[in-house]
Design an enzyme around this catalytic site. Sequence first.
Site, short mmCIF file in Angstrom:
data_model
loop_
_atom_site.label_atom_id
_atom_site.label_comp_id
_atom_site.label_asym_id
_atom_site.label_seq_id
_atom_site.Cartn_x
_atom_site.Cartn_y
_atom_site.Cartn_z
N PRO A 2 0.83 -1.21 0.00
CA PRO A 2 0.00 0.00 0.00
C PRO A 2 0.86 1.26 0.00
CG PRO A 2 -0.72 -1.55 1.69
CD PRO A 2 0.59 -2.05 1.17
N GLU A 3 0.47 2.22 -0.82
CA GLU A 3 1.18 3.51 -0.90
C GLU A 3 0.25 4.60 -0.36
OE1 GLU A 3 2.97 4.04 -4.80
OE2 GLU A 3 3.09 1.89 -5.09
N HIS A 92 -4.20 -14.97 9.24
CA HIS A 92 -2.95 -14.23 9.47
C HIS A 92 -3.14 -13.06 10.45
CE1 HIS A 92 -1.54 -16.63 6.16
NE2 HIS A 92 -2.36 -16.05 5.32
N ARG A 111 2.75 -11.82 5.47
CA ARG A 111 4.21 -11.90 5.38
C ARG A 111 4.95 -11.34 6.59
NH1 ARG A 111 5.86 -10.38 -0.64
NH2 ARG A 111 7.85 -11.09 0.18
N ARG A 150 20.30 16.62 -4.94
CA ARG A 150 20.65 15.20 -4.95
C ARG A 150 20.97 14.82 -6.38
NH1 ARG A 150 16.86 16.16 -1.18
NH2 ARG A 150 17.06 15.12 0.83
#
Length: 269
Positions: A2-3, A92, A111, A150
């Site tokens: 998820p972002e 889970h 996970r 950068r």
Amino acid sequence: MPELPEVETIVRQCRPRLVGRRIAAFNSAWPRGCRPSVAHVRRNIVGRLVHAVSRRGKFIVLELDDGGHLLIHLRMSGRFEWLDGGNGRPRHVRAAWGLDDGNRLLFCDARKFGRITYTRDLAGATADLGPEPLERCFTAARLGHLLRHRRRQLKPLLLDQTVIAGLGNIYTDEALFRAGLHPLTRSDTLRPAQIRRLHQAIRSVLRLAIRNHGTTLDWIYPGGWMQRRLMVYGRTGEPCRRCRTAIVALRVGQRGTHICPKCQRRGEE
Ligand SMILES: [Zn+2]
């Protein structure tokens, strides 16, 4: 993973069910996932009211009535599930919050990369995060400053949470396509017009994704529609929606990266 748009959607969905509720219980059989420890988290949150639910980067932030905060990062496969009888027995389950209205919020994570962190110092805990791209103070000038100082390729730079908070693989690829920029372009070579385009692309793709409740590509994050609006991500071999050229997959710093080789040429406007 998820972002920003997916985490924002989850925050908006769980806010009405959490704000104003008192935490009656907290359990976790997953010691590595809780910081500093399960016992510490439980001791500090049980009995507290949830004052606010917000987002910082990809973190879900629960503000408690005594000034403490709980930060939840879903990482690869974390998700929230409400246990209200209708969804059987979720799998889970790594942690569970019991609320004073009898509802239970579960943190499920196949996970086990997700993290639940209790802190009394929110500013310190999030000090490493770069600016929020949808906030007003994130201007094109600010982005230009971040890029010029950068000397890095655009893709890894935009993925770096210390530079900008909340972008991941999907929306970085989508923003670069919408800006007409190649992911390997060096950040200090962008012209002002390209910086303005990238700034606009980042914000517009995130806003569009939030309106579409994020991107659903598998069972981990359900309910989004943004996958229908993606221009390049996950579309390898399919025709570009602008020029019909086949979308190509590259590897950039270990990450699968999707581009239109015609719309995103290196070193071109
Ligand atoms: Zn194209």
